[in-house]
Design an enzyme around this catalytic site. Sequence first.
Site, mmCIF file in Angstrom:
data_model
loop_
_atom_site.group_PDB
_atom_site.id
_atom_site.type_symbol
_atom_site.label_atom_id
_atom_site.label_comp_id
_atom_site.label_asym_id
_atom_site.label_seq_id
_atom_site.Cartn_x
_atom_site.Cartn_y
_atom_site.Cartn_z
ATOM 1 N N HIS A 1 2.007 28.753 28.893
ATOM 2 C CA HIS A 1 3.451 28.753 29.131
ATOM 3 C C HIS A 1 3.871 27.487 29.861
ATOM 4 O O HIS A 1 3.940 27.472 31.093
ATOM 5 C CB HIS A 1 3.827 29.989 29.948
ATOM 6 C CG HIS A 1 3.468 31.286 29.287
ATOM 7 N ND1 HIS A 1 2.191 31.794 29.285
ATOM 8 C CD2 HIS A 1 4.211 32.184 28.590
ATOM 9 C CE1 HIS A 1 2.164 32.950 28.619
ATOM 10 N NE2 HIS A 1 3.375 33.202 28.191
ATOM 11 N N HIS B 1 3.337 33.956 34.413
ATOM 12 C CA HIS B 1 3.019 33.193 33.201
ATOM 13 C C HIS B 1 3.081 31.691 33.471
ATOM 14 O O HIS B 1 2.440 30.920 32.785
ATOM 15 C CB HIS B 1 3.971 33.580 32.067
ATOM 16 C CG HIS B 1 5.408 33.481 32.443
ATOM 17 N ND1 HIS B 1 6.082 34.507 33.056
ATOM 18 C CD2 HIS B 1 6.300 32.473 32.326
ATOM 19 C CE1 HIS B 1 7.338 34.134 33.287
ATOM 20 N NE2 HIS B 1 7.493 32.910 32.861
ATOM 21 N N PRO C 1 2.536 40.823 35.127
ATOM 22 C CA PRO C 1 3.449 41.929 34.858
ATOM 23 C C PRO C 1 4.719 41.701 35.691
ATOM 24 O O PRO C 1 4.666 41.633 36.924
ATOM 25 C CB PRO C 1 2.664 43.159 35.337
ATOM 26 C CG PRO C 1 1.229 42.715 35.318
ATOM 27 C CD PRO C 1 1.260 41.270 35.704
ATOM 28 N N ILE D 1 17.112 31.326 30.212
ATOM 29 C CA ILE D 1 16.366 31.531 28.960
ATOM 30 C C ILE D 1 15.330 32.630 29.154
ATOM 31 O O ILE D 1 14.627 32.660 30.155
ATOM 32 C CB ILE D 1 15.645 30.227 28.543
ATOM 33 C CG1 ILE D 1 16.648 29.132 28.195
ATOM 34 C CG2 ILE D 1 14.677 30.457 27.385
ATOM 35 C CD1 ILE D 1 17.456 29.379 26.941
ATOM 36 N N HIS E 1 8.735 28.295 26.187
ATOM 37 C CA HIS E 1 8.277 29.329 27.120
ATOM 38 C C HIS E 1 6.793 29.637 26.996
ATOM 39 O O HIS E 1 6.053 29.542 27.974
ATOM 40 C CB HIS E 1 9.075 30.624 26.931
ATOM 41 C CG HIS E 1 8.461 31.795 27.638
ATOM 42 N ND1 HIS E 1 8.611 32.000 28.983
ATOM 43 C CD2 HIS E 1 7.665 32.805 27.190
ATOM 44 C CE1 HIS E 1 7.939 33.076 29.337
ATOM 45 N NE2 HIS E 1 7.359 33.590 28.277
ATOM 46 N N SER F 1 7.283 67.034 52.505
ATOM 47 C CA SER F 1 6.493 67.633 51.429
ATOM 48 C C SER F 1 5.112 67.006 51.317
ATOM 49 O O SER F 1 4.152 67.683 50.970
ATOM 50 C CB SER F 1 7.205 67.470 50.086
ATOM 51 O OG SER F 1 8.454 68.123 50.105
ATOM 52 N N GLU G 1 9.434 54.637 44.399
ATOM 53 C CA GLU G 1 7.978 54.749 44.291
ATOM 54 C C GLU G 1 7.340 53.433 43.849
ATOM 55 O O GLU G 1 6.312 53.018 44.380
ATOM 56 C CB GLU G 1 7.597 55.860 43.310
ATOM 57 C CG GLU G 1 8.050 57.252 43.709
ATOM 58 C CD GLU G 1 9.473 57.563 43.288
ATOM 59 O OE1 GLU G 1 10.100 56.706 42.612
ATOM 60 O OE2 GLU G 1 9.982 58.648 43.626
ATOM 61 N N PHE H 1 4.628 61.702 40.014
ATOM 62 C CA PHE H 1 5.371 60.451 40.081
ATOM 63 C C PHE H 1 4.464 59.234 40.234
ATOM 64 O O PHE H 1 4.946 58.110 40.401
ATOM 65 C CB PHE H 1 6.444 60.525 41.167
ATOM 66 C CG PHE H 1 7.474 61.593 40.888
ATOM 67 C CD1 PHE H 1 7.915 61.822 39.594
ATOM 68 C CD2 PHE H 1 7.986 62.391 41.898
ATOM 69 C CE1 PHE H 1 8.845 62.822 39.309
ATOM 70 C CE2 PHE H 1 8.909 63.396 41.625
ATOM 71 C CZ PHE H 1 9.340 63.611 40.321
ATOM 72 N N ASP I 1 9.397 74.175 40.519
ATOM 73 C CA ASP I 1 10.063 72.935 40.102
ATOM 74 C C ASP I 1 9.837 72.626 38.622
ATOM 75 O O ASP I 1 10.559 71.820 38.034
ATOM 76 C CB ASP I 1 9.636 71.754 40.982
ATOM 77 C CG ASP I 1 10.491 71.659 42.245
ATOM 78 O OD1 ASP I 1 11.526 72.346 42.315
ATOM 79 O OD2 ASP I 1 10.115 70.904 43.163
ATOM 80 N N HIS J 1 7.858 68.296 37.151
ATOM 81 C CA HIS J 1 7.210 68.006 38.424
ATOM 82 C C HIS J 1 5.733 68.372 38.432
ATOM 83 O O HIS J 1 5.033 68.059 39.392
ATOM 84 C CB HIS J 1 7.931 68.748 39.559
ATOM 85 C CG HIS J 1 9.225 68.109 39.946
ATOM 86 N ND1 HIS J 1 10.224 67.857 39.032
ATOM 87 C CD2 HIS J 1 9.690 67.638 41.134
ATOM 88 C CE1 HIS J 1 11.242 67.267 39.649
ATOM 89 N NE2 HIS J 1 10.948 67.127 40.908
ATOM 90 N N ARG K 1 -0.085 71.767 46.928
ATOM 91 C CA ARG K 1 1.048 72.292 47.691
ATOM 92 C C ARG K 1 0.665 73.619 48.339
ATOM 93 O O ARG K 1 1.081 73.937 49.439
ATOM 94 C CB ARG K 1 2.240 72.521 46.753
ATOM 95 C CG ARG K 1 3.445 73.077 47.480
ATOM 96 C CD ARG K 1 4.525 73.584 46.529
ATOM 97 N NE ARG K 1 5.699 74.001 47.277
ATOM 98 C CZ ARG K 1 6.539 74.965 46.912
ATOM 99 N NH1 ARG K 1 6.346 75.604 45.773
ATOM 100 N NH2 ARG K 1 7.562 75.280 47.652
#
Lengths: 680, 680
Positions: A52, A92, A142, A211, A283, A403, A430, A456, A488, A492, A539
């Site tokens: 790149h 990149h 990423p 771009i 690019h 929780s 998260e 999650f 839930d 969940h 839980r």
Amino acid sequence: MASIAPTVDPNANPAIAAQQKILALPATESRRMADAIRVLAMDAVEKAKSGHPGMPMGMADAATVLFTKYLKHDAADPRWADRDRFVLSAGHGSMLLYAWLYLSGHAGMGIEDIKNFRQLHSVAAGHPEFGEHPAIETTTGPLGQGISTAVGMAMAERHLSARFGKSLVDHRTWAVVGDGCLMEGISHEAASIAGHFKLNKLTVLWDDNGISIDGDVSITSSDDVLRRFQSYGWAVRRVDGHDHEAVARALDASTRSSKPTIIACKTIIGFSAPSKAGTASTHGSALGAPEVQAAKQLLGWDAEPFVIPEDIKNAWEAAGRRSAGTRRSWLKRLAKHPQKAEFERAMAGKLPEGWHEAAAAHRAKLAEDKPKIATRVASQRALEALVPAVPELMGGSADLTGSNNTNVKGIPVFSVQNPAGRYVHWGIREHGMAAAMNGLALHGGVIPYSGTFLVFADYMRPAIRLAALMRQRVIHVLTHDSIGLGEDGPTHQPVETLASLRVIPNLFVYRPADAMETAECWELAVQRADGPAVLALSRQNLPALRTEAGENKSARGGYVLAEASGPRKATLIATGSEVMLAMAARETLEAEGIPTAVVSLPCWELFALQDESYRAQVLGDAPRVGIEAALGFGWERWLGADGTFIGMTGFGASAPAEELYRHFGITAEAAVAAVRRKLA
Amino acid sequence: MASIAPTVDPNANPAIAAQQKILALPATESRRMADAIRVLAMDAVEKAKSGHPGMPMGMADAATVLFTKYLKHDAADPRWADRDRFVLSAGHGSMLLYAWLYLSGHAGMGIEDIKNFRQLHSVAAGHPEFGEHPAIETTTGPLGQGISTAVGMAMAERHLSARFGKSLVDHRTWAVVGDGCLMEGISHEAASIAGHFKLNKLTVLWDDNGISIDGDVSITSSDDVLRRFQSYGWAVRRVDGHDHEAVARALDASTRSSKPTIIACKTIIGFSAPSKAGTASTHGSALGAPEVQAAKQLLGWDAEPFVIPEDIKNAWEAAGRRSAGTRRSWLKRLAKHPQKAEFERAMAGKLPEGWHEAAAAHRAKLAEDKPKIATRVASQRALEALVPAVPELMGGSADLTGSNNTNVKGIPVFSVQNPAGRYVHWGIREHGMAAAMNGLALHGGVIPYSGTFLVFADYMRPAIRLAALMRQRVIHVLTHDSIGLGEDGPTHQPVETLASLRVIPNLFVYRPADAMETAECWELAVQRADGPAVLALSRQNLPALRTEAGENKSARGGYVLAEASGPRKATLIATGSEVMLAMAARETLEAEGIPTAVVSLPCWELFALQDESYRAQVLGDAPRVGIEAALGFGWERWLGADGTFIGMTGFGASAPAEELYRHFGITAEAAVAAVRRKLA
């Protein structure tokens, strides 16, 4: 210069005209230093036939100003603890980073490495890989991860500065980001965190080249990016990214801001490419020899490929030594500092003396108390022992503190007012949390742990993957780990999540069966310096199955929790909340005269690391039944071709937990029946 | 009312004082209708002993205004194609939705269902589940998904309105979101998409109650949310969420805006709870009988639990029929519309006549041409056949159009100027894309397909999971599916991604081996109306292995690509780009006199659905060797206890693809050697 004007009509591509104006200005030393980055980027990509070039060519000017005038960094010791952190979020554009490292005289990044760009075993990998060179602060590629990791680094600085004082910890974090990073949702979470905590030692340089791969950014986005960052409480600036003095003024201003700063550097992607500058074609692929040659002509660059004129190389090497004096002063301060040993220990990631005694005392107490508690509560109790003993532990939750049971009484909250606080209210962010935790760990001096629901983990997955790839000690406390969470419902209830995490290389997934195993798994997670961990916790309440506090049995990943009363006729293998079902089934079977063993398997990865004979002995030759309130994907490995798996076959449902276990047939009775069928 | 003032000091909780002021106003019919929602939410949560009363109690007023005055919806036919879409993005407040459905007289939501809130088999599940009741437009609960899905619904409306005209398609999308939804990164991506496409028929009501689970939102966020949405090009408004007339004015204004609108409804969470209102304690658990009773007293509500006074029920039922006339007019327009049949077909998700002929012709051509191309290119060729034949196919890419090969020549781009366009430049917003695609599919009339790199499935995972849970026809084109992508290195090379997707229930993961299998898999993905698909495609060229165009062999998930020349001594099982290695290995082995079969396994899920005897016949009794350039997790299922797997054991590396295959030992030679070892 006009004589080698591009063959394309400059009117058709306004970037070409703009570029010509800039190139018509007298080439300062700073500009020529930036040109060295450009040329190396072009040459390396050309030789690799992939890569790149556009971003390094566009951002070379702004980066040169940063590297030569602002970044506190000594090429002689790129891991110096009080260095500024530099994060190339737009990973990149890795040649920007490699070119700087080579030019400024870093050991371990010679011209041969540049020539081996993107080749097997080269430190100059396609994207910057943490561990390949000591000056690479984090793995990027990423999009959006780098800026979010940088936020974590800036948090670490703020925290450690409060803990050890400014004389030891006083540095900035700089990140270069592209449009892609800012379009990613994670950038919202991270920027919001940074604004909320007023991380004013964070400066983000946005390569505002207009771009992206599909073409002009206007095809996909109408965001007013700076207004957006203002909404997060950031200071914002806009400069011509090719104007070295303007960039310097903006960087300078950011060092005096009371807020994090984003600087929109208006740049031309692929700057100096005579026909392709300002277009997406620069690019992600080589420019082609004629374009490279013409670009060099435009820059007035006569040297052979990969050759840097001596005066420019010297200027870069001088810049690489610019902070040497600052580092020496710091070393002197450190030598006299009363917290020298503690600081060095923390930064080295070594656990403090006494931590294991605290952990052992906790386990001894569990052996005595035999509490029937959820493993999420057991986790909190483990933290009550570990957090005071290990000052690097910095916890938090993505708005599920009560929780996840991630807080510890008396541990203050990290905030603008109290940056020494060790508990982070991350908000419902998260992904930002997980990436910032990577930054906390990479910075050093912090062992971060999180909290959210297991399901999650999906929201955090790209950041968890990077923690695994970078082998960082990042601990995720993921509660509500099965249908056992009840009402839930399926959104969940993780069913595929355990398997999806177990498949990530280097990540250890712990699913303890009771309070004792939870304590053991916490110890293992804290002890392991070279990789991340997930603690999957229930839980619902679970009985104490282990009541002796000696050996850390979870350390082998799996072990015989209850041996058969005679030659084994069946082996029940389970994890977490289902181990108690296996124990209940064993009781019935033994009463029926079927000698049955129960194997607890809290960590598949550790069990896989044991030698074959141990594993064979634990798993035994008798028919095997596996029990886990999750999908069976991957269980074949432990059950063999003839094993039976009792678990989920699809998504869960909304109902009280006990009803769900019955509804889905995950019961001791089902395990008993399975064994009977095997033996029939 | 003062006589039943809360025991807490109102000065300690300013929400209590504010609430008292509001409750002191004369109770209008609209307020009493809202109270009915509040009371049902309290009663249902109380009976279930779990749930989230705070949000429905706080948003009851604004929602009542929406439901009774603005939402185009007929309780007699909640699936009417031109209805407004209502999305409860803050899905934990499900009782808001259920209470409305019950009160307004929907079949399938009686008071018994409300009483069974959160119980097994109840339509009133913990979170709204698509499919449980026809008026539930989408499954919500994982925060941020709803608002992003709503963006997709609004896109579908815009597109179909352009395709079929306003007389058939002219409706709005309304979403109720909480702070959690807006903190999630996906909300950034989705809001940016909505602003860019000027989706002015989208109105978002933000429950701006200032409370999240960990406490006051100010603990975690300093965002200026409305300024942020302005940066995306949204219209923004701020109202007292308990002032019905103010809410009405804001909703009304949003229907005249040229931009999407967000309305900050300043509310008191748990409104009417005498001591808990305005606090996090109303969020996620039952209030307790005394608090509920006192709340009802405050509201002047005398009825027994689950009983609604007749006048209020009547008013709600009248509101439920409010759009009946509008619907009848629409039905008349439809009946006379020249595109009636086509519209009904498209909305029913039936494929058009002739689609299969187009697909078959494409396969016949492949049989003739035998192209040696990457499967990503083969996918583009399949799309060139399918996209013209199936007008519902609406594709796009998260800024990797050229790499994903997702575009089709001549298919116009979806834009403000041309909403009839069928190609979406999603920007670098994978998660927003995937959630919006769910909305496109849920709306009906669109079959969306995406593009990004396989490894970035991680960024989309929560939305992919929801597509699977909701069984929506959403197709993800994920290219660069292994180390075969080469130089971009481990951040871009999926190794665990295939397994992590295969474990998601209802999701079919296709990994075709050549152009023919790619065409077959595309057909299967398009044909399957009740679930999502992933197509994992190679960057690198692959030879044509299948040269006959008859039966769709991929339809069985796995099949014998090449039978052994005699009684099988070995079976090589592979997917995608590694099938050619299996074929090469077979050649060597056969030459050595070892009769060897090759099994191609493009879709594990379909293969698992075949009957046992077919699977046994395909896999055979001979020793098995599996080959896939990915981790072996899950392969035990096909290889049995004695199988050998040739693949990855950890993350990849940056180098040219062919070198990587050699480096990691994924070669035909390795397969040959494995067979020899087995037979030795």
